[in-house]
Design an enzyme around this catalytic site. Structure first.
Site, PDB file in Angstrom:
ATOM      1  CB  SER A  98      -0.967   0.067   1.239  1.00 53.45           C
ATOM      2  OG  SER A  98      -1.948  -1.030   1.197  1.00 53.45           O
ATOM      3  CG  HIS A 130      -2.841   3.020   4.181  1.00 52.23           C
ATOM      4  ND1 HIS A 130      -2.577   1.819   5.157  1.00 52.23           N
ATOM      5  CD2 HIS A 130      -3.893   2.239   3.128  1.00 52.23           C
ATOM      6  CE1 HIS A 130      -2.920   0.864   4.567  1.00 52.23           C
ATOM      7  NE2 HIS A 130      -3.782   0.907   3.548  1.00 52.23           N
TER       8      HIS A 130
END
Length: 298
Positions: free
Chosen positions: A182, A245
């Site tokens: 991610s 993230h």
């Protein structure tokens, strides 16, 4: 002499009248006939570049080298997932299990002295949902970016997001493990998002709105799922951090923006490049210092 004059003058008007329409018909055909290769690159230029850079891209557009970085990294991630899903004992593919927790690739706080884990965690995914989401986004966005900016720039942005994600997680969520790509995916999205916002007027406004809304929607849903898995679902075993993230998208909106906005320009002459390099280096050094001397992790 009169007959000679007529013979010399008569053919020219007739021949000119007959040929002119053919020339006018041939010219549009030449312009309108565009091969699949040209159409594809013209579409890529509209999605990836502001208007004033598209012609320069189209002049030298080709698929050599192909977008090899993003394809190879995707194949490697898929191969590792298949290895742990098929050849290692797993109860089911859609949840975390012992196979990936014991992997030498997974980032775990107690193993942070094994420095490769700060990068290698990107190859290990928590389940089918996890890997399909990451592969889909990095292939859709990454291939187009690599066609325009080539593998070195895309690779640097992707890896800067992966490293920023693990370092940010080790600082702000130091007791949690980390799996998935991610950080890299968010770095590509962050760089593309910043270019779409900054060059909004030059990147076809209607498509610009669609691009921005799509990224915001994807990021919102992905963050929502990460929060749910971390704070609501309370899965057994190690808790998976979502901070990667944030680290990835910040890396993309800074380092990624500089790399992707400097199309056809020398990065070494761009002061923004050096500001990002210095800022990123300071962040990395602080994270290393924190993990050695200040981290509450074992």
């Amino acid at each position: 002499m009169a007959d000679d004059d007529l013979e010399q003058q008569e053919p020219f008007p007739v021949e000119t009248d007959e040929r002119q329409p053919r020339d006018e018909e041939e010219q549009p055909d030449g312009v309108l006939e565009m091969g699949c290769h040209e159409k594809f690159h013209r579409l890529v230029s509209k999605w990836m570049l502001p208007e004033h850079l598209r012609e320069k891209y189209l002049e030298r557009a080709n698929c050599f080298p192909p977008p090899i970085f993003i394809i190879l990294i995707s194949i490697a991630e898929l191969a590792v997932f298949i290895y742990y899903a098929v050849w290692k004992p797993q109860k089911q593919w859609v949840t975390l299990d012992e196979g990936i927790w014991n992997s030498p690739l997974t980032y775990k706080p107690e193993c942070r002295n094994e420095a490769w884990r700060f990068i290698s965690y990107m190859f290990v995914h928590a389940g089918v949902q996890h890997i399909l989401g990451n592969l889909l986004m990095q292939l859709v966005v990454g291939i187009a970016l690599e066609l325009v900016h080539k593998g070195f720039e895309v690779g640097m942005v992707y890896l800067s997001g992966v490293l920023a994600g693990s370092l940010a997680s080790s600082i702000f969520d130091p007791l949690s493990a980390l799996v998935g790509a991610s950080g890299g995916v968010y770095a590509l999205l962050g760089g593309y998002f910043m270019n779409a916002v900054v060059n909004f007027r030059e990147m076809i406004p209607l498509l610009g709105v669609f691009r921005i809304l799509f990224i915001v929607l994807f990021v919102g849903l992905d963050f929502g799922f990460a929060f749910y898995r971390r704070f609501v679902k309370h899965e057994d075993g190690l808790q998976v951090s979502f901070v990667a993230h944030f680290g990835g998208i910040v890396a993309g909106m800074t380092v990624g923006y500089v790399f992707f906005s400097a199309y056809n320009e020398k990065l070494l002459k761009d002061p923004r490049f050096w500001i990002c390099i210095v800022g990123y280096t300071i962040f990395v050094l602080f994270a290393v210092f924190f993990n050695i001397f200040l981290s509450p992790a074992p």
